[in-house]
Design an enzyme around this catalytic site. Structure first.
Site: not given
Length: 531
Positions: A31, A100, A122-123, A165, A177
């Site tokens: 995007g 990457i 994507n973290l 940071c 549970c």
């Protein structure tokens, strides 16, 4: 000539020359990436490299304007390159349909760029690019959007705070549970379908799922043991995959037998609605009409399906996944047991999770959801807004002009918040690096190593202690793996290659010696290069 004339008029001769001479890396062609690439080529940046692992999906077309219907299943990076090149044929574009994190994109490769732009959702990949830019000492312009909100941040080693940071929000987890015994919300049933049922039948055990929180296991030891026995029973049913009895065995196990066991636990239902078991034969007998309309039901993902419709989709998707598993086994492409994992864009797994979660919701009296809604919830999708992407991409290029001039002091962290009480765009002054940041606060250097011979002992004794002067109380980590400390010495005789270290690996060296009168030495991030 006219484009360059107007660019010169807008930017001035010195900056326009910098733009034309710049070598840009853009990671992500989704995007934000489509909008950003269009801006970069129209601004006349001399050379742009695009890296993206993904292929184009139908759901991308409403906002990723460089792509068309005929591009579905093709590489985002390659199609974006061809589409953007028409805007300005003078710009040199290179596309890489790759991850990457692949080894060819090493620190030296990053050093070849003037600026890196992150256009990722994507973290893990964001953190990787941040780490590589810090190691290569290359400016990074980080951007992101969530719905109508967006953000742009300039990152420069030693000058501006890096991506790590500030701590990032961890993914939501749910107690085992709650998911397995007492669901009360649709998301509980969706996580059960995705991370438990699908995994137990077609993949790895739910114990490996990051969405399942085991921190309360010790407090519910008896119930957890019962749940483990249920999981083992599922594994036995898995052996019947591909047979005519398989759908009924699985259905009756999870929607009748397990529910009957739960109903027998009186204490659990004093303040909750007691679940109602379902019987496969009974429901299927009433589902003949839904069975006849199966193809139409599968195409109607916006509507909430009935009980009978969910059973039909459950059985059909189970059959599709079973055939796929059999094909994977017979192909011999994988030596280990094949695994099918959830993918929001995989119709087979999405149908299975939708039907499985809705049947679970019906059992527990919880609101059922459409396949469209479940795709968003199971895939952790935040709706993307084309206008937000366009604004953020424009802000990225404006910040890049300051970076090219070296005016880091005038760069800002910009936030797009249309529903804030102040104004649409809010900016904050450049944040200084966090002195405790594990990524950018340690010293950075590289070491050349003959990987065919060097052991961890060579690195610790001959380099860290003898050459750099570290004492005995050091800790050597490779990612999350502890390689060496005073109590962990068994790896010293092993070759670095045996420990998973290869060219362009990063090792973290921490000095734990607090008694040294000169104080501890600096923490160090060591970039290993093969030589």
């Amino acid at each position: 000539m006219s484009r360059d004339y107007f660019n010169t008029q807008s930017l001035g001769v010195p900056l326009n020359r910098m733009v034309k001479e710049a070598r840009i890396l853009m990671v992500g062609a989704g995007g934000i990436g489509c909008e950003l690439l269009k801006n970069l080529v129209l601004a006349g940046f001399g050379e742009v490299h695009i890296v993206d692992l993904d292929t184009i999906d139908l759901s991308n077309l409403n906002r990723q304007f460089l792509f068309r219907h005929e591009h579905i299943k093709k590489s985002k990076a390659l199609v974006a390159k061809d589409a953007a090149h028409k805007f300005n044929p003078r710009v040199k574009l290179e596309a890489h349909h790759a991850n990457i994190k692949d080894p060819q994109f090493n620190v030296d490769w990053f050093k070849g760029f003037t600026i890196v732009f992150n256009a990722l959702d994507n973290l893990d990949a964001r953190r990787h690019v941040n780490k590589m830019c810090i190691a290569a000492d290359i400016p990074l312009i980080e951007s992101g959007t969530t719905g109508f909100n967006g953000q742009v941040q300039v990152i420069k080693k030693g000058v501006a705070a890096c991506y790590d940071c500030t701590p990032k929000e961890t993914p939501k987890t749910f107690p085992v549970c709650t998911i397995r015994s007492t669901p009360s919300q649709p998301i509980h049933c969706i996580v059960w379908g995705k991370s438990y049922l699908l995994s137990e039948i077609f993949g790895a055990s739910e114990d490996d799922s990051p969405e399942m929180d085991h921190s309360e296991d010790s407090e519910n030891a008896q119930e957890i043991e019962k749940l483990r026995q249920e999981a083992q029973a599922l594994k036995n049913i898995r052996e019947a995959m591909g047979t005519d009895s398989f759908p009924q065995l699985l259905f009756d196990k999870v929607y009748k037998d397990d529910v009957v066991r739960l109903r027998s636990m009186e204490e659990m239902w004093k303040t909750r609605r007691r679940p109602e078991p379902l019987d496969y034969a009974t429901v299927i007998e009433k589902a003949s009409d839904a069975e006849a309309r199966k193809d139409k039901i599968l195409k109607d993902g916006q509507r909430v399906w009935s009980l009978e419709e969910n059973v039909v989709v459950f059985r059909d998707s189970l059959s599709r996944l079973s055939r796929r598993m059999a094909e994977m086994k017979s192909s011999g492409e994988v030596s280990a047991e094949p695994v099918i994992t959830f993918d929001k864009d995989d119709e087979d797994t999405l149908d299975f999770v939708t039907a499985g979660a809705n049947l679970r919701s019906i059992v527990f009296g919880i609101e059922t959801k459409s396949r469209f809604d479940i795709k968003q919830m199971a895939g952790n999708i935040i709706p993307a807004i084309a206008t937000t992407n366009a604004i953020v991409a424009g802000l990225c290029v404006l910040q890049s002009y300051k970076v090219l001039r070296g005016q880091f002091g005038s760069t800002k962290e910009v936030f797009l918040s249309p529903f804030a009480s102040e104004r649409l765009l809010a900016s904050d002054r450049l944040r200084a690096p966090n002195p405790d940041c594990p990524v950018c606060s340690p010293a950075q250097t590289r070491v050349l190593i003959d990987m065919s011979r060097a052991t961890l002992g060579d690195l610790v004794d001959d380099f860290l202690k003898m050459e750099l002067g570290y004492g005995e109380e050091i800790v050597v980590n490779h990612g999350d793996n502890l390689l060496y400390d005073l109590d962990e010495t068994e790896n010293l005789a092993k070759k670095l290659s045996e420990l998973g270290i290869k060219g362009d690996s990063f090792l973290t060296i921490i000095d734990d010696n607090d008694d040294d009168p000169k104080g501890p030495r600096v923490n160090l991030i060591l970039n290993v290069q093969e030589s």
